[in-house]
Design an enzyme around this catalytic site. Structure first.
Site, mmCIF file in Angstrom:
data_model
loop_
_atom_site.group_PDB
_atom_site.id
_atom_site.type_symbol
_atom_site.label_atom_id
_atom_site.label_comp_id
_atom_site.label_asym_id
_atom_site.label_seq_id
_atom_site.Cartn_x
_atom_site.Cartn_y
_atom_site.Cartn_z
ATOM 1 N N SER A 175 0.804 -1.211 0.000
ATOM 2 C CA SER A 175 0.000 0.000 0.000
ATOM 3 C C SER A 175 0.842 1.268 0.000
ATOM 4 O O SER A 175 1.379 1.648 -1.022
ATOM 5 C CB SER A 175 -0.963 -0.043 1.194
ATOM 6 O OG SER A 175 -2.138 0.658 0.887
ATOM 7 N N ASP A 219 9.417 5.527 -10.753
ATOM 8 C CA ASP A 219 8.929 6.264 -11.923
ATOM 9 C C ASP A 219 9.769 7.506 -12.205
ATOM 10 O O ASP A 219 10.041 7.838 -13.368
ATOM 11 C CB ASP A 219 7.467 6.662 -11.724
ATOM 12 C CG ASP A 219 6.514 5.481 -11.831
ATOM 13 O OD1 ASP A 219 6.939 4.428 -12.344
ATOM 14 O OD2 ASP A 219 5.356 5.600 -11.394
ATOM 15 N N LYS A 257 -1.311 -4.387 -3.011
ATOM 16 C CA LYS A 257 -2.562 -3.844 -2.456
ATOM 17 C C LYS A 257 -2.723 -2.409 -2.942
ATOM 18 O O LYS A 257 -2.154 -1.482 -2.398
ATOM 19 C CB LYS A 257 -2.517 -3.898 -0.927
ATOM 20 C CG LYS A 257 -3.723 -3.253 -0.238
ATOM 21 C CD LYS A 257 -5.003 -4.021 -0.527
ATOM 22 C CE LYS A 257 -6.132 -3.584 0.407
ATOM 23 N NZ LYS A 257 -6.506 -2.183 0.254
#
Length: 738
Positions: free
Chosen positions: A508, A519, A533
């Site tokens: 999470s 990224d 999740k």
């Protein structure tokens, strides 16, 4: 049943609607709320969610049998079903349509939830109700629930019959040298066709249970008494099911057909949940789940007694609970999960003893007794910590700082009260980075292993310490609206070489942070693929949809949003794939979101606008790391343990020959002990015998610390390679400038 419980206080968030997810906790659950368009006030965000379907800290109540005549649906439950259908249709993230196929699958899920090991129902039971399921969608659409209660009444009669038979077998003697096997994992096995087949299955089951206790060196005279109590307890707990319990079980099978994180709390369960929210939740610091008839350690909580003991690990099964140092060890195999939770909880400072069947021992291996002192877990127990690793380099050693972040925590209560120095992950990490920079670090590793999530606010602001500005995560709601969470504090606290270490339990909020760093090309992600999740849940009070009604309907935990990375891909299901991967454990298909039925698929939306940094070439880094790992005694130990766990995970049946089982257990123990001792001795650490009558806790803690740093040390070496590569690339440009 598939419900899960957490024996500790944890910080979760209030998420009334998906557009408010930016103020949410990213561990995927929320406090009771009515869907609205307002963001929740900060003061409401500190919610001590000890568990989904949590129960109070009181001792287990006396069992009161419920008559079959009481197990019929009520008008209140019919109304609740109608409300749940409407809420699912209007607010669930996944499109919901109650049709014939959905209803039939719900029915099959209900059978599996009641009898996950296929030990009670017969094939004719399943067939009989399945034939009548072609009208179930229409019945449920009208709030009719007769079939759910009909099935449960049959189930209770089947349990009574099987337990009577099991008890009769305890009067017989067993031949433990007869070549015979028992299939202990029957979740994918066919239902028994006849009573004779069930008789044969239960004869093997009782023999297996007897042999397991015999292998654990239980006295022969006590084994039959212990099993008699176990089997009688199974029947007693089934007779304790009320109409609300039956309804809750069915509705959870129904919602699980849509998506695994959507579930229902009955009014009585909701009341216990509220009580638990007002109490100090004190226990061992572990997340538990029910698997077949066992209570399993899903994960341990940083700062909790279980984690600190070094003797309780993910996948271990709790088979007994004893109070104090000398109280009777109660067999809890076959118990309902909430009853086991109640036994483990207690006042802070009191002692509880657990009889544990270690994951690494396999089914029927040697048990271990662990003594723990209950405690309430505070935010400071989960605080980030740091240490230094010196990596030999070309000339002088490179100094790598490691910051361990066990959770994304934030003291919202202190913040709402105006406290300026409230506890916060980002504040703690900022302070630790300052100290590490003062120590002259050349690079930084952020260790997120075992970090199950926490505050999304903290995940966003922590990312901001390493990027100048820009988006961190995107949140898409059920209506398709996308909110973008951005770095709240432009500027960079640390701009040096960076690595992020993750594992299969990083979930999470951890995945949001690691995904953003990846990224942006800001750092190298190292370790195992993460949990996966990527959804957000809220608790909805169903009473609000029946204004003026005196009936209490309970609550629905609803999935209503999904996280997406700035590059457009979701963290759901796939998690974050490391740039440099460690393959250490059992198949990841059996872990995390990937292992759940009906989990939301991976998805992609439009990328956010962001400016990536210059990333490094990871191919040579992978090659160098792989060469080191092949020679590293620590990774040899971790790989050997992973091989044993993989073997155990793939095993569905075991021998019922005592000599064969003992040889198998001894072989596995020897492999694990030999590899562990070889590694520790190579590090100059004397191995601790965890099964000894007296265990040196300090030595055990030191041993555990050395083992836990194996991956962190390799991450530091990888980061050192990054630094040397960057230095080599920068030197020609510097010469040209000169």
């Amino acid at each position: 049943m598939a419900a899960k419980y957490m024996i500790r206080t944890t910080n979760r968030s209030d998420l009334p609607i998906a557009t408010a997810a930016s103020r949410a906790f990213a561990c995927g659950t929320a406090s009771p709320a009515r869907p609205s368009r307002r963001r929740p006030r900060v003061a409401t965000l500190l919610v001590a969610l000890a568990a989904w379907l949590c129960v109070s800290c009181a001792a287990v109540a006396e069992f009161t049998p419920v008559g079959l005549a009481e197990l019929f649906p009520s008008e209140r439950q019919s109304k609740t079903t109608l409300v749940i259908n409407k809420v699912l249709e209007r607010f669930h993230y996944r499109s919901f349509r109650l049709d014939d196929a959905f209803a039939q699958q719900s029915l099959l899920n209900y059978f599996e939830d009641l009898d996950p090991n296929r030990s009670f129902f017969l094939q004719r039971d399943v067939d009989r109700f399945a034939r009548g399921a072609n009208r179930l969608d229409q019945d449920l659409d009208q709030g009719k629930l007769d079939v759910a209660f009909d099935i449960f009444r049959v189930y209770r009669m089947r349990v009574d019959s099987r337990i009577d038979y099991a008890l009769s077998l305890l009067d017989q003697n067993f031949d433990f040298e007869r070549p015979e096997t028992y299939r202990f994992d029957r979740k994918d096995a066919p239902w028994a066709a006849t009573d004779a087949e069930l008789d044969a299955l239960w004869r093997q089951r009782v023999k297996y249970d007897y042999l397991t206790l015999k292998l654990a060196d239980e006295p022969e005279g006590e084994i039959r008494d212990q099993l008699r109590k176990r089997y009688e307890g199974i029947a007693r707990r089934i007779h304790q099911f009320t109409a609300d319990d039956v309804y809750q079980a069915f509705v959870n099978a129904y919602t699980r057909t849509l998506e695994p994180h959507t579930s229902y709390m009955s009014p009585s369960t909701s009341e216990n949940f509220d009580i638990s929210m007002r109490l100090k939740l004190e226990g061992i610091g572990a997340v538990l789940s029910g698997e077949n008839e066992y209570t399993v350690i899903q994960r341990t909580i940083p700062g909790g007694p279980a984690r600190q003991s070094g003797q309780v690990h993910t996948g271990d099964r709790i088979i007994g609970v004893g109070q104090g140092r000398s109280g009777e060890m109660e067999d809890v195999v076959g118990w309902r999960l909430q009853d086991v939770v109640d036994k483990i909880r207690g006042p802070s400072g009191s002692t509880v003893r657990l009889q544990i069947l270690p994951k690494a021992s396999g089914s029927g291996g040697r048990t271990r007794e662990v003594e723990l002192v209950r405690n309430e877990i505070q935010l400071e127990d989960q605080a980030a910590k740091s240490y230094l690793i010196d990596v030999p380099g070309q000339g002088s050693a490179l100094r790598i700082g490691v910051v361990q972040v066990p959770a994304f925590y934030r003291d919202f209560r202190a913040e709402s009260e105006g406290t300026n120095d409230f506890t916060s992950t980002t504040r703690d990490v900022r302070r630790l980075i300052g100290k590490l920079q003062a120590d002259g670090i050349d690079g930084l590793v952020v260790d997120l292993r075992g970090n199950g999530g926490g505050s999304l606010t903290e995940a966003t602001s922590l990312t901001g310490l390493f990027i100048d500005e820009g988006p961190v995560v995107q949140v898409k709601d059920a209506l398709g609206k996308v909110d973008v969470e951005v770095d709240p504090d432009p500027g960079v606290v640390y701009d040096g070489p960076l690595a992020v270490l993750v594992d299969r339990n990083s979930a999470s909020a951890s995945e949001i942070f690691a995904g953003a760093i990846q990224d942006y090309g800001r750092g190298v992600i190292i370790g195992e693929p993460t949990f996966g999740k990527g959804t957000v849940q809220t608790l909805i009070d169903l009473d609000r949809y029946m204004p003026g009604s005196a009936a209490e309907l309970g609550r629905l935990r609803l999935t209503m949003a999904e996280f997406f990375r700035v590059s457009g891909g979701s963290t759901q299901l796939k998690g974050v794939e490391p740039d440099i991967r460690f393959d250490l454990g059992p198949d990841l298909a059996d872990h995390g979101e990937r292992s759940l039925d009906n989990a939301l698929p991976w998805d992609r939306i439009r990328p956010a606008k962001y400016s990536p940094y210059r990333s490094v070439d990871v191919v040579p880094l992978r090659q160098r790391s792989a060469q080191r790992i092949q020679q590293d005694e620590g990774f040899k130990m971790l790989t050997a343990r992973g091989d044993v766990l993989t073997e155990i995970n793939r095993q569905q049946e075991v021998s019922l020959r005592e000599s064969e089982r003992r040889r198998e257990a001894e072989r596995r123990d020897e492999v694990l002990k030999t590899e562990r001792d070889r590694f520790l001795l190579a590090r100059g650490v004397r191995p601790v015998d965890e099964d000894a009558d007296e265990v040196d806790e300090e030595a055990l803690e030191r041993q555990q610390e050395v083992i836990e740093r194996i991956q962190a040390e390799e991450a530091a070496r990888i980061l050192a390679d990054v630094i040397l590569m960057q230095d080599a690339a920068d030197r020609p440009r510097a010469a040209m400038r000169d």
